[in-house]
Design an enzyme around this catalytic site. Sequence first.
Site, PDB file in Angstrom:
ATOM      1  N   ASP A 140      45.985  31.353  40.951  1.00  0.00           N
ATOM      2  CA  ASP A 140      44.586  31.306  40.516  1.00  0.00           C
ATOM      3  C   ASP A 140      44.227  32.623  39.831  1.00  0.00           C
ATOM      4  OD1 ASP A 140      41.956  30.600  40.239  1.00  0.00           O
ATOM      5  OD2 ASP A 140      41.460  30.659  42.363  1.00  0.00           O
ATOM      6  N   ASP A 183      51.327  42.093  43.239  1.00  0.00           N
ATOM      7  CA  ASP A 183      50.575  43.255  42.734  1.00  0.00           C
ATOM      8  C   ASP A 183      51.256  43.845  41.509  1.00  0.00           C
ATOM      9  OD1 ASP A 183      52.545  43.719  44.627  1.00  0.00           O
ATOM     10  OD2 ASP A 183      51.522  45.370  45.628  1.00  0.00           O
ATOM     11  N   LYS A 188      54.568  37.849  47.807  1.00  0.00           N
ATOM     12  CA  LYS A 188      54.293  39.109  48.503  1.00  0.00           C
ATOM     13  C   LYS A 188      55.238  39.137  49.713  1.00  0.00           C
ATOM     14  CE  LYS A 188      51.783  42.869  48.949  1.00  0.00           C
ATOM     15  NZ  LYS A 188      51.959  44.017  48.052  1.00  0.00           N
ATOM     16  N   TYR A 220      43.871  27.995  50.247  1.00  0.00           N
ATOM     17  CA  TYR A 220      42.683  27.211  49.905  1.00  0.00           C
ATOM     18  C   TYR A 220      42.580  25.925  50.735  1.00  0.00           C
ATOM     19  CZ  TYR A 220      42.346  30.318  45.839  1.00  0.00           C
ATOM     20  OH  TYR A 220      42.243  31.416  45.021  1.00  0.00           O
ATOM     21  N   ASP A 241      44.166  33.410  35.457  1.00  0.00           N
ATOM     22  CA  ASP A 241      42.955  33.889  34.768  1.00  0.00           C
ATOM     23  C   ASP A 241      43.240  35.189  34.020  1.00  0.00           C
ATOM     24  OD1 ASP A 241      41.481  31.756  35.591  1.00  0.00           O
ATOM     25  OD2 ASP A 241      39.792  32.963  36.304  1.00  0.00           O
TER      26      ASP A 241
END
Length: 361
Positions: free
Chosen positions: A245, A221, A189, A142, A249
């Site tokens: 992020d 994942d 990852k 970001y 959620d």
Amino acid sequence: MKNAITLVPGDGIGLEVTAQAVRVLEAVGAQFGVSFRFETVLLGGAAIDEKGVPLPAETLAACKAADAVLLGAVGGPRWDDLSGARRPEAGLLGLRAGLGVYANLRPARLFPELRSACPLKDEIAGKGFDLLIVRELTGGMYFGDRGRSPDGEVAWDTERYSRKEITRLLTMAFRAARSRSGRLCVVDKANVLESSRLWRETSRALSPAWPDVEVSYMYVDNCAMQLVRNPSQFDVIATSNMFGDILSDEASMITGSIGMLASASLGDSGPGLYEPIHGSAPDIAGSGTANPLAAILSAALLLRHSLALEPCARAVESAVSRVLAEGYRCADIASGDPSEKVVGTEAMGDRVVRVLGRKEP
Ligand code: NAD
């Protein structure tokens, strides 16, 4: 003075829920012989209306000078036509950046009384879960280099982390794990990304200093899958900005309601920023029906992380559990069961204040 709290109610239901959080702070303070000093400042739409900008300089100064900042929410349709930097949300991003809060702590706990609101299968929800996501907030993709090729046909965003950024985030996660059940899962990852390999390397270098914390690693994942398959396996999850992020959620969704979820954003020094994860809910603002429990639970995090008042934090959290066990619900967490007593914002605040004042056996 100690225990200086800057209140930033913001807009919409932000004002309604922070008012209840303040009442609860005063009640728990009275119970434990602790006093707080509150100063209220403008942010977001309210600041635009009064001062012409979403983050007035005096708001940032008052927040920086406090021990902790308790925020409601910002935004609303009145200010939707404004452009980027003049919008209410720009005030919130500016405040987070100005306070240098690089770690976002988001607890996701399924209160046993709210199991019917959990979208997971009964046999999974029945086991309950109580996890904490520690998300890096000021680095990664970001904030990395981004761009477009001259013909506009190629675009890129760069995931970039320094060892220093990872170390300070993981240190916070180790500390959180130590204060909970001692389990930390670093999510990355690392089978594909070099930046993830640096996260693992850094975590392995840090872990000998935390012998009481058991560290595990999981690919993002798989973690997304495990959160819906068996969330009770997790205690503290530490991860990068983008993975956090998405996962936070997902984790909040499985607890059932946005009106219950608190968050803390912390830096190395200076005040922490505490806020419910929900927005200003213009659709219900002014109706007196907003659930104040996320704001009240954010105040509990503030007591714990910024004021080192753990007994007060626990008292607030157990008062919330008690109120739910007694059947009180705001509309967003009501299941329709006739045994529930559906109450509004202020009455829910009353219930928590009353439980705090009660001498429990
Ligand atoms: P929202 O979180 O405000 O509302 C989403 C839905 O959840 C609405 O139906 C609302 O009524 C309900 N809801 C939210 N909080 C609730 C509570 N405490 N009790 C009961 N119900 C609750 O999100 P949105 O509608 O997408 O955004 C509304 C405004 O809030 C926008 O201007 C947006 O930019 C802003 N926003 C601010 C923040 C923040 O300040 N941190 C976060 C998200 C959205």
